[in-house]
Design an enzyme around this catalytic site. Structure first.
Site, PDB file in Angstrom:
ATOM      1  N   SER A   1      -5.818  -8.016 -11.916  1.00  0.00           N
ATOM      2  CA  SER A   1      -5.307  -8.210 -10.852  1.00  0.00           C
ATOM      3  C   SER A   1      -5.757  -9.419 -10.165  1.00  0.00           C
ATOM      4  CB  SER A   1      -5.900  -6.754  -9.842  1.00  0.00           C
ATOM      5  OG  SER A   1      -5.058  -6.642  -8.770  1.00  0.00           O
TER       6      SER A   1
ATOM      7  N   ASP B   1       4.526  -0.381 -11.446  1.00  0.00           N
ATOM      8  CA  ASP B   1       3.297  -0.845 -10.444  1.00  0.00           C
ATOM      9  C   ASP B   1       3.861  -0.575  -8.945  1.00  0.00           C
ATOM     10  OD1 ASP B   1       1.451  -2.198  -9.023  1.00  0.00           O
ATOM     11  OD2 ASP B   1       1.335  -3.707 -10.852  1.00  0.00           O
TER      12      ASP B   1
ATOM     13  N   HIS C   1      -0.376   0.126 -11.833  1.00  0.00           N
ATOM     14  CA  HIS C   1      -1.167  -0.928 -11.750  1.00  0.00           C
ATOM     15  C   HIS C   1      -2.501  -0.914 -12.539  1.00  0.00           C
ATOM     16  CE1 HIS C   1      -2.219  -5.040 -10.219  1.00  0.00           C
ATOM     17  NE2 HIS C   1      -3.487  -4.690  -9.617  1.00  0.00           N
TER      18      HIS C   1
END
Length: 266
Positions: free
Chosen positions: A74, A193, A249
């Site tokens: 991330s 996502d 995600h």
């Protein structure tokens, strides 16, 4: 919104890499004196200070002096890219960005990754009110890669981190040279996502300027066509690797990680 050694996340990744590649040295970066500080700093420490701290840790580690592979998850993806661009010694060999937001993210935090929902609510409100104000930029990491396509000029002028590493205010030739020294720059995009907006930022794409509906891939961005960061040259040399994985995600299987990501670490 994570810590270096959480047994469910980064600590788990460290363990499975060590198990699968015997003898490998894995450094899980910690920013702060303990896990609580490390998690808080991922929200509230100026990203430029975080990058400086990481560069210092890497330079002092004798295991890394011949070079190292870096893997960021991330926001760690774009933070480690800043390390590659700003700190060439010791040399980063391969950069693996898993869900990193290289053109930033906006309208943010549908599902804040932190462990504390009141922090997430506060961050959402703060970003909505004034992501580009000096105070917010200096003290909220997520604001520093907040990229509002409807306020491009504000972003270019006031983003103290992302606009700098993406060469939005001029060309830093050292950044370009250092990034181009990578053997491979691997970008993983999560195909379902719901947290990163727009998800194509994970492959260095973004919204077409001035609106927030239509996205364009990296090759159609001015960053690529003007080759401000060397990405076009890297692409032609086969150094850019774009991987897609089904899931939301940071949701991936161990099997996918073993077969797709581990080869870049060996």
């Amino acid at each position: 919104g994570d810590s270096c050694c959480n047994p469910q996340s980064m600590g788990y990744i460290k363990k499975i890499v060590e198990n699968k590649i015997p003898g490998i040295y894995v450094l899980s970066l910690k920013i702060g004196n303990n896990l609580i500080q490390d998690m808080e700093n991922s929200f509230f420490m100026n990203v430029n200070d975080q990058v400086r701290e990481v560069c210092s840790q890497l330079a002092k580690d004798p295991h890394l002096k011949g070079g190292y592979n870096a893997m960021g998850f991330s926001q760690g993806g774009q933070f480690l890219r800043a390390v590659a661009q700003r700190c060439p010694s010791p040399p980063m060999l391969n950069l693996i960005s898993v869900g990193g937001q290289h053109q930033g993210s906006v309208y943010g935090f549908p599902r804040c990754p932190g462990e504390s929902s009141h922090i997430c609510d506060w961050i959402r409100k703060t970003l909505d009110l004034g992501a580009y104000t000096q105070a917010v930029q200096a003290h909220l990491a997520q604001a520093e890669y907040w990229h509002d396509p409807l306020r491009e000029e504000d972003y270019r002028k006031n983003s103290i981190f992302l606009a700098d590493i993406n060469q939005e205010r001029g060309i830093n030739e050292t950044y370009k040279k250092n990034l181009m020294a990578l053997k491979k720059f691997v970008m993983v995009k999560f195909l379902n996502d719901t947290m990163v907006d727009p998800p194509i930022s994970e492959w260095f794409g973004f919204y077409k300027s001035g609106q927030a509906k239509e996205t364009i891939p990296l090759k159609e961005t001015s960053l690529y066509t003007e080759d401000r960061l060397g990405l076009q040259e890297m692409d032609k040399a086969g150094k850019l690797v774009f991987l897609g994985v089904k899931g939301d995600h940071l949701h991936f299987s161990e099997e996918w990680f073993y077969t797709t990501i581990l080869p870049f670490l060996q």
